[in-house]
Design a protein around this motif. Structure first.
Motif, PDB file in Angstrom:
ATOM      1  N   PRO A  35      20.146 -26.906   9.331  1.00 31.61           N
ATOM      2  CA  PRO A  35      20.193 -25.463   9.074  1.00 31.61           C
ATOM      3  C   PRO A  35      19.608 -24.639  10.205  1.00 31.61           C
ATOM      4  N   GLN A  36      18.891 -25.273  11.128  1.00 30.83           N
ATOM      5  CA  GLN A  36      18.262 -24.509  12.195  1.00 30.83           C
ATOM      6  C   GLN A  36      19.237 -24.151  13.309  1.00 30.83           C
ATOM      7  N   LEU A  37      20.336 -24.913  13.451  1.00 41.05           N
ATOM      8  CA  LEU A  37      21.218 -24.700  14.596  1.00 41.05           C
ATOM      9  C   LEU A  37      22.145 -23.524  14.366  1.00 41.05           C
ATOM     10  N   ARG A  38      22.265 -22.668  15.343  1.00 41.81           N
ATOM     11  CA  ARG A  38      23.077 -21.469  15.210  1.00 41.81           C
ATOM     12  C   ARG A  38      24.328 -21.530  16.063  1.00 41.81           C
ATOM     13  N   TRP A  39      24.474 -22.598  16.873  1.00 42.88           N
ATOM     14  CA  TRP A  39      25.633 -22.675  17.756  1.00 42.88           C
ATOM     15  C   TRP A  39      26.814 -23.312  17.057  1.00 42.88           C
ATOM     16  N   PHE A  40      26.627 -23.736  15.790  1.00 43.66           N
ATOM     17  CA  PHE A  40      27.678 -24.473  15.101  1.00 43.66           C
ATOM     18  C   PHE A  40      28.949 -23.636  14.989  1.00 43.66           C
ATOM     19  N   ARG A  80      25.523 -24.251   3.136  1.00 39.06           N
ATOM     20  CA  ARG A  80      25.965 -23.446   4.279  1.00 39.06           C
ATOM     21  C   ARG A  80      27.472 -23.594   4.487  1.00 39.06           C
ATOM     22  N   ILE A  81      28.017 -22.614   5.212  1.00 35.77           N
ATOM     23  CA  ILE A  81      29.451 -22.612   5.468  1.00 35.77           C
ATOM     24  C   ILE A  81      29.760 -23.615   6.575  1.00 35.77           C
ATOM     25  N   LEU A  82      30.638 -24.571   6.255  1.00 34.36           N
ATOM     26  CA  LEU A  82      31.030 -25.609   7.205  1.00 34.36           C
ATOM     27  C   LEU A  82      32.214 -25.154   8.043  1.00 34.36           C
ATOM     28  N   ARG A  83      33.190 -24.587   7.363  1.00 32.75           N
ATOM     29  CA  ARG A  83      34.372 -24.054   8.046  1.00 32.75           C
ATOM     30  C   ARG A  83      34.891 -22.826   7.316  1.00 32.75           C
ATOM     31  N   ILE A  84      35.548 -21.946   8.042  1.00 34.32           N
ATOM     32  CA  ILE A  84      36.220 -20.799   7.435  1.00 34.32           C
ATOM     33  C   ILE A  84      37.444 -20.464   8.259  1.00 34.32           C
ATOM     34  N   GLY A  85      38.539 -20.186   7.578  1.00 31.37           N
ATOM     35  CA  GLY A  85      39.807 -19.913   8.271  1.00 31.37           C
ATOM     36  C   GLY A  85      40.969 -20.037   7.317  1.00 31.37           C
ATOM     37  N   ASN A  86      42.063 -20.688   7.781  1.00 29.99           N
ATOM     38  CA  ASN A  86      43.204 -20.880   6.889  1.00 29.99           C
ATOM     39  C   ASN A  86      43.040 -22.176   6.093  1.00 29.99           C
ATOM     40  N   ALA A 549      30.579 -19.687   9.991  1.00 33.95           N
ATOM     41  CA  ALA A 549      30.180 -21.091  10.022  1.00 33.95           C
ATOM     42  C   ALA A 549      28.715 -21.219  10.412  1.00 33.95           C
ATOM     43  N   GLY A 550      27.973 -21.993   9.623  1.00 28.12           N
ATOM     44  CA  GLY A 550      26.557 -22.206   9.867  1.00 28.12           C
ATOM     45  C   GLY A 550      25.644 -21.334   9.044  1.00 28.12           C
ATOM     46  N   LYS A 551      26.150 -20.227   8.506  1.00 26.78           N
ATOM     47  CA  LYS A 551      25.307 -19.336   7.708  1.00 26.78           C
ATOM     48  C   LYS A 551      25.277 -19.780   6.240  1.00 26.78           C
ATOM     49  N   MET A 552      24.315 -19.226   5.496  1.00 30.07           N
ATOM     50  CA  MET A 552      24.200 -19.531   4.082  1.00 30.07           C
ATOM     51  C   MET A 552      25.471 -19.115   3.339  1.00 30.07           C
ATOM     52  N   ALA A 553      25.869 -19.949   2.407  1.00 28.74           N
ATOM     53  CA  ALA A 553      27.099 -19.690   1.648  1.00 28.74           C
ATOM     54  C   ALA A 553      26.796 -18.782   0.460  1.00 28.74           C
ATOM     55  N   ASP A 554      26.403 -17.552   0.745  1.00 23.27           N
ATOM     56  CA  ASP A 554      26.175 -16.521  -0.266  1.00 23.27           C
ATOM     57  C   ASP A 554      27.426 -15.659  -0.317  1.00 23.27           C
ATOM     58  N   PHE A 555      28.134 -15.685  -1.444  1.00 21.35           N
ATOM     59  CA  PHE A 555      29.368 -14.902  -1.513  1.00 21.35           C
ATOM     60  C   PHE A 555      29.643 -14.439  -2.936  1.00 21.35           C
ATOM     61  N   VAL A 556      30.515 -13.431  -3.026  1.00 21.14           N
ATOM     62  CA  VAL A 556      30.840 -12.788  -4.301  1.00 21.14           C
ATOM     63  C   VAL A 556      32.345 -12.806  -4.497  1.00 21.14           C
ATOM     64  N   ILE A 557      32.781 -13.280  -5.647  1.00 23.23           N
ATOM     65  CA  ILE A 557      34.192 -13.225  -6.018  1.00 23.23           C
ATOM     66  C   ILE A 557      34.402 -11.985  -6.875  1.00 23.23           C
ATOM     67  N   LEU A 558      35.304 -11.121  -6.445  1.00 21.72           N
ATOM     68  CA  LEU A 558      35.577  -9.885  -7.185  1.00 21.72           C
ATOM     69  C   LEU A 558      36.756 -10.068  -8.132  1.00 21.72           C
TER      70      LEU A 558
END
Length: 585
Positions: A35-40, A80-86, A549-558
């Motif tokens: 969780p410490q790495l930000r270059w992911f 944390r978010i591993l990947r995001i995209g299609n 990618a790399g940030k906490m997976a805090d999200f809201v579904i509307l």
């Protein structure tokens, strides 16, 4: 070489290969999950070898990340978010045990950040007398009468939320409720927290008399005969508050639980908490809550939302000791923000500090709650030791005072990334909005205050002043200021979707047009103010605020599938996730 020797060599080679394989895969796992790495990067090929815990697919995901504003799917691992995209890109990391949420077209946004709350106060108020929205004197009195029916004689009746502008502007007095509360001291705070009503028994209990002088930074309201009316403004509230029994540790812990669940229901996963610190309240409350409630909840696994804590500025040296000992991040749930002070009061209480007098009270320019020299010295020292500083300023003169003071402190202590904050920044003089961007000052604003202030502002500062200088959201953005949204709960209910709509349309109740339509915001700017810009405003943007990618997976579904309907009244929160785990419903 005989057969036995060949076999031994082959076994040795096989052992070396297995050892290398295990070592390399262990290294890969530690790198990807750290969780410490930000270059992911979301494009990292190594992530394809790590199975996600959760896939969120088939929706419209607004990321608040300018490098990829929209996506349709994301993968989560270890919170944390591993990947995001299609979908095809994200599906590559699906594996044994991976769960999948099919959004069926619904919109997802980052977990909302409320940049200004009083969290425990909100949770406490939820079980007290609620007079918010009461629009007649009779209803106000009836609420109090109903509340005392089953109360034990001698106990305090506590609550608040009243707004005298809803019943025409007349301020309440002790005489309204004395007859129905002869055996119960009463304290009911105004919605803005800068004024409250005490009945006569509460005044006697607190020792408030006609001979008492107004305290510095406060006013005891009096009638024509010089007798206290029951209304106490800003620091004068301390006279009553000091007589009210302390809220127990258990009550405060229960308040945190209630408040957290309420926040999650509204899609809020992080709050910037300014504590039970209002003019007149003891500075010790913030420290007691830190030790007895927040640290306790964290150690016992009861934290549900992330909190960034600010403490009363007079206690800045104590905070230095904490930061130097433990650092700013106490856990994934609790971080230390900085210190908070007050420059003035509020418009509704005629205590916000203006250059011009109040239209309905000639000669009154408002209250300077904290002495300028004292405020400057505390800010200078807090900043010198690296603490973030936030100062409450509502009136135009108070904002100018704080902007000038911040400029002076920066000149003295030197340039660095300090992110000074002004809380509220409601009324500004010509040219002041541009100074926020020029000086790198965060404008921590609360759009829904606009709705409550509209009718009051007409009476108190006049149409011309309110049109030119009030709630200048778009002007602040145009001047490159960081605008962060909050609610000021329990002053206003915690509700980011409603706040976003207010910033976009700016139409107060019973109005048929916007309050200064030129200051309306775009949807994306309003969303960013409750997400990535709010995270930046409290130094948490490396971990939260955007779905990257790399940030906490805090999200809201509307509940909506249509982007244009995001800010409509019909849109609500379907589910809230904190660290990839469903926290609501």
């Amino acid at each position: 070489m005989n057969t036995t020797q060949i076999a031994s060599v082959l076994l040795l080679l096989l052992s070396l290969l297995i050892s290398l394989y295990i070592r390399n895969n262990h290294f890969l796992l530690s790198v990807v999950s750290s969780p410490q790495l930000r270059w992911f990067s979301s494009s990292s090929s190594s992530s394809s070898k790590i199975a996600a815990d959760l896939l969120v697919t088939n929706g419209t995901i607004y990321t608040s990340d300018s490098s990829l504003l929209f996506a349709d799917s994301m993968a989560v691992r270890d919170g944390r978010i591993l990947r995001i995209g299609n979908y095809s890109f994200v599906q590559e990391v699906s594996g044994y045990g991976t769960k999948e949420i099919n959004l069926e077209g619904k919109i997802v946004v980052p977990g909302f950040i409320d940049s200004h709350v009083h969290l425990l106060s909100g949770g406490i108020q939820m079980v007290r007398v609620e007079v918010r929205g009461v629009n007649t004197k009779d209803d106000f009195v009836r609420k109090v009468k109903e509340a005392v029916k089953n109360m034990k004689e001698g106990t305090w009746l506590l609550g608040g939320g009243w707004n005298n502008d809803l019943w025409g502007g007349e301020l309440p007095s002790a005489s309204w409720i004395d007859e129905i509360t002869p055996h119960h001291p009463v304290w009911l705070s105004r919605m803005d927290g800068h004024m409250g009503l005490a009945n006569s028994l509460a005044l006697r209990t607190a020792g408030v008399t006609s001979n008492m002088q107004d305290p510095v930074g406060g006013t005891i309201s009096r009638n024509e005969d010089g007798e206290p009316t029951g209304l106490m403004i800003d620091s004068a509230m301390r006279l009553i508050l000091s007589s009210i029994p302390e809220v127990s540790v258990e009550e405060r812990r229960q308040a945190l639980n209630r408040a957290s669940r309420h926040a999650l229901m509204r899609g809020v996963t992080t709050v910037v908490d300014f504590g039970r610190y209002f003019p007149g309240e003891p500075v010790e409350h913030s420290w007691e809550d830190f030790e007895d409630v927040y640290k306790w909840a964290d150690l016992t696994g009861r934290m549900m939302i992330r909190v960034c804590l600010f403490f009363p500025m007079p206690t800045w040296s104590r905070l230095i000791d904490i930061v130097q000992t433990t650092g700013r991040r106490l856990s994934q749930w609790i971080s230390i923000g900085g210190v908070k002070a007050f420059a003035d009061g509020s418009v509704g209480s005629n205590s916000a500090l203006f250059h011009e007098a109040y239209a309905d009270e000639p000669g009154n320019f408002g209250l300077q709650v904290t002495d300028v020299e004292s405020l400057h010295n505390m800010t200078l020292q807090s900043d010198k030791f690296g603490l973030q500083v936030a100062i409450h300023a509502i009136g135009d003169k108070a904002n100018d005072l704080v902007l000038d003071m911040y400029k002076s402190v920066i000149s003295t202590n030197g340039k660095r990334d300090r992110r000074f904050r002004i809380e509220h920044a409601q009324h500004l003089t010509l040219g002041s909005a541009a100074k926020f961007g020029e000086q790198g000052i965060v404008a921590s604003v609360q759009p829904d205050h606009l709705l409550d202030d509209a009718d009051s502002a007409i009476k108190k500062i006049g149409v011309e002043r309110m049109q030119k200088g009030s709630y200048l959201f778009q002007s602040l953005i145009a001047g490159n200021a960081i605008v962060a949204f909050g609610s000021d709960w329990p002053v206003v209910d915690i509700n980011p979707l409603h706040s976003i709509k207010t910033a976009i349309v700016r139409i107060p109740p019973r109005w048929d047009k916007a309050w200064n339509s030129a200051e309306r915001m775009k949807l994306t700017d309003a969303l960013n103010a409750h997400t990535i810009h709010a995270a930046h405003a409290c130094f948490l943007d490396e971990d939260i605020g955007s779905l990257s990618a790399g940030k906490m997976a805090d999200f809201v579904i509307l509940t909506t599938c249509t982007w244009d309907f995001l800010a409509e009244e019909t849109t609500s929160v379907a589910a809230t996730y904190a660290g990839g785990v469903q926290a609501y419903p």
